[in-house]
Scaffold this motif. Structure first.
Motif, PDB file in Angstrom:
ATOM      1  N   ARG A 179       0.704  -1.371  -0.105  1.00 36.48           N
ATOM      2  CA  ARG A 179      -0.054   0.230  -0.088  1.00 36.48           C
ATOM      3  C   ARG A 179       1.040   1.272   0.072  1.00 36.48           C
ATOM      4  NH1 ARG A 179      -5.547   0.292   2.329  1.00 36.48           N
ATOM      5  NH2 ARG A 179      -5.794   2.539   2.116  1.00 36.48           N
ATOM      6  N   ASN A 181       0.527   5.222   0.579  1.00 33.91           N
ATOM      7  CA  ASN A 181      -0.627   6.297   1.065  1.00 33.91           C
ATOM      8  C   ASN A 181      -0.027   7.557   0.976  1.00 33.91           C
ATOM      9  OD1 ASN A 181      -2.408   4.365   2.243  1.00 33.91           O
ATOM     10  ND2 ASN A 181      -1.071   4.178   3.922  1.00 33.91           N
ATOM     11  N   TYR A 183      -1.097  11.473   2.313  1.00 36.63           N
ATOM     12  CA  TYR A 183      -1.777  12.506   3.004  1.00 36.63           C
ATOM     13  C   TYR A 183      -1.587  13.967   2.653  1.00 36.63           C
ATOM     14  CZ  TYR A 183      -1.944   8.102   5.862  1.00 36.63           C
ATOM     15  OH  TYR A 183      -1.874   6.506   6.090  1.00 36.63           O
ATOM     16  N   HIS A 202      -6.892   1.559  13.772  1.00 37.47           N
ATOM     17  CA  HIS A 202      -7.327  -0.058  13.297  1.00 37.47           C
ATOM     18  C   HIS A 202      -6.193  -0.731  13.888  1.00 37.47           C
ATOM     19  CE1 HIS A 202      -4.846   1.693  10.279  1.00 37.47           C
ATOM     20  NE2 HIS A 202      -4.382   0.330  10.207  1.00 37.47           N
ATOM     21  N   HIS A 259      -3.414   1.468  15.532  1.00 35.43           N
ATOM     22  CA  HIS A 259      -2.517   2.774  15.299  1.00 35.43           C
ATOM     23  C   HIS A 259      -3.592   3.634  14.232  1.00 35.43           C
ATOM     24  CE1 HIS A 259      -1.678  -0.610  12.463  1.00 35.43           C
ATOM     25  NE2 HIS A 259      -1.580   0.297  11.508  1.00 35.43           N
ATOM     26  N   ARG A 269       2.311  13.606   3.949  1.00 33.57           N
ATOM     27  CA  ARG A 269       2.860  12.445   4.333  1.00 33.57           C
ATOM     28  C   ARG A 269       2.776  11.432   3.010  1.00 33.57           C
ATOM     29  NH1 ARG A 269       4.469   9.583   8.780  1.00 33.57           N
ATOM     30  NH2 ARG A 269       3.793   7.315   8.884  1.00 33.57           N
ATOM     31  N   SER A 271       3.492   7.262   2.809  1.00 37.31           N
ATOM     32  CA  SER A 271       4.047   6.040   3.506  1.00 37.31           C
ATOM     33  C   SER A 271       3.519   4.745   2.587  1.00 37.31           C
ATOM     34  CB  SER A 271       3.265   5.791   4.703  1.00 37.31           C
ATOM     35  OG  SER A 271       1.919   5.756   4.441  1.00 37.31           O
TER      36      SER A 271
HETATM   37  C1  AKG Z   1      -2.428   1.528   6.757  1.00 34.87           C
HETATM   38  O1  AKG Z   1      -2.289   1.753   5.727  1.00 34.87           O
HETATM   39  O2  AKG Z   1      -2.981   0.614   7.207  1.00 34.87           O
HETATM   40  C2  AKG Z   1      -1.972   2.304   7.797  1.00 34.87           C
HETATM   41  O3  AKG Z   1      -2.056   2.389   8.843  1.00 34.87           O
HETATM   42  C3  AKG Z   1      -1.150   3.520   7.387  1.00 34.87           C
HETATM   43  C4  AKG Z   1       0.091   4.318   8.373  1.00 34.87           C
HETATM   44  C5  AKG Z   1       0.792   5.260   7.839  1.00 34.87           C
HETATM   45  O4  AKG Z   1       0.530   5.987   6.517  1.00 34.87           O
HETATM   46  O5  AKG Z   1       1.652   5.735   8.402  1.00 34.87           O
END
Ligand code: AKG
Length: 326
Positions: A179, A181, A183, A202, A259, A269, A271
């Motif tokens: 994944r 991400n 933000y 979650h 988290h 951000r 990730s």
């Molecule tokens: C997830 O994608 O399940 C997350 O918990 C994201 C954590 C993050 O983006 O730092």
């Protein structure tokens, strides 16, 4: 949770109190993967927090930076182009909606299928060759780290078979997901003392999650007393989470960590997370080597396929393991 009367840009996104410097996680375990003490330190961190920062992991900075640059390039495309890579279910581009059960966050993302140690050939997204090459290089490297960490976990738990845990993610048919991400900064809330939820609270259903982010913080974990603490970002390190399935395999010794992500009002951000899950038919039950004399499993018997189905039918913040407790 903060409720704000009308801020159209963040409609439908739950708000959180903005983190302050006092929220930083001062006791974060930092594990040096190259050190002989790593197995014990990893097991200890997983028992206390279900979470740790990993340094000296051996993945070149270039491999991480290349993927981050390609991801930034992708997320900078016009919305219509990104939407052509969606929807995210089962795999592809998604924006704001997380899952199919009404969870919303201030983010956009790519959810990708991994086969063995690279992107699944069946996953046509992303179509850009440079992005796919960067993803494949990174996924191969981070998966090796996940395997080394799981081997160290087994050693730290005193299990003789080094691959007792890692073998579940290297097995044929293992269910691995990747994944990315993004933000974006949430300018609308700047200075208001509250922030948009980037990714709601979650636990991860799989065995292990290995996360790397850019230099913008936002990740928070819940300590066992329920207090939320902010994880300072470190673009050179990985952050490792214990997932629900690993909690079950260790009969609750390792804790699956709750988290969430708080969106920043000024900075983006990015990730990228590797989620290591077992094959659909893998039975998820405490490893016999970990059960003491007369110790019973805390959980009902289930397969990863059954748990995944239950997890995907629930809301992000639900205690998904509760229904599998004995
Ligand atoms: C997830 O994608 O399940 C997350 O918990 C994201 C954590 C993050 O983006 O730092």
């Amino acid at each position: 949770m903060v409720v704000l009367a009308s801020t159209p840009a963040v409609d439908h996104i739950p708000l959180l109190r903005s983190p302050d410097p006092g929220d930083y996680f001062s006791g974060m375990p930092v594990v040096d993967l190259s050190s002989p003490g790593a197995p014990r330190a990893i097991a200890d961190a997983c028992e206390r927090f279900g979470f740790f920062k990993l340094v000296n992991h051996g993945v070149p900075a270039d491999t991480m930076d290349r993927l981050e640059s390609e991801a930034v390039r992708f997320f900078s495309l016009p919305q219509a182009d990104k939407d052509r890579s969606g929807p995210a279910y089962p795999f592809g581009y998604g924006s704001k909606r997380i899952g199919l059960n009404g969870d919303m966050g201030w983010l956009e993302y790519l959810l990708l299928a991994v086969d063995s140690a690279s992107l699944s050939g069946a996953c046509a997204v992303p179509s850009c060759a440079l992005f796919r090459a960067a993803l494949n290089e990174y996924i191969a490297a981070v998966r090796k780290v996940a395997v080394r960490v799981m081997e160290a976990m087994a050693e730290g738990l005193g299990i003789a078979a080094v691959d007792a845990l890692s073998g579940m993610v290297t097995a044929e048919g293992s269910d691995q997901v990747f994944r990315v991400n993004h933000y974006p900064p949430c300018h609308a809330l700047q200075g208001l003392g509250c922030s948009a939820t980037g990714f709601g609270e979650h636990t991860d259903p799989q065995l292990i999650s290995v996360l790397r982010s850019n230099g913008t913080s936002g990740l928070q974990i819940a300590l066992q007393n329920g207090q939320w603490v902010s994880v300072p970002s470190d673009r050179d390190a990985f952050f490792v989470n214990v997932g629900d399935s690993l909690q079950v395999l260790t009969n609750g010794r390792f804790k699956s960590v709750k988290h969430r992500v708080v969106a920043n009002s000024l900075k983006s951000r990015v990730s990228m997370i590797y989620f290591g899950g077992p094959a659909m038919t893998q039975r998820i039950a405490p490893l016999p080597q970990l059960l003491g004399a007369g110790e019973q499993s805390l959980y009902k018997d289930f397969t990863w396929g059954e748990y995944k189905k239950a997890a995907y039918n629930s809301r992000l913040g639900d205690n998904r393991l509760a229904q599998f407790h004995r």
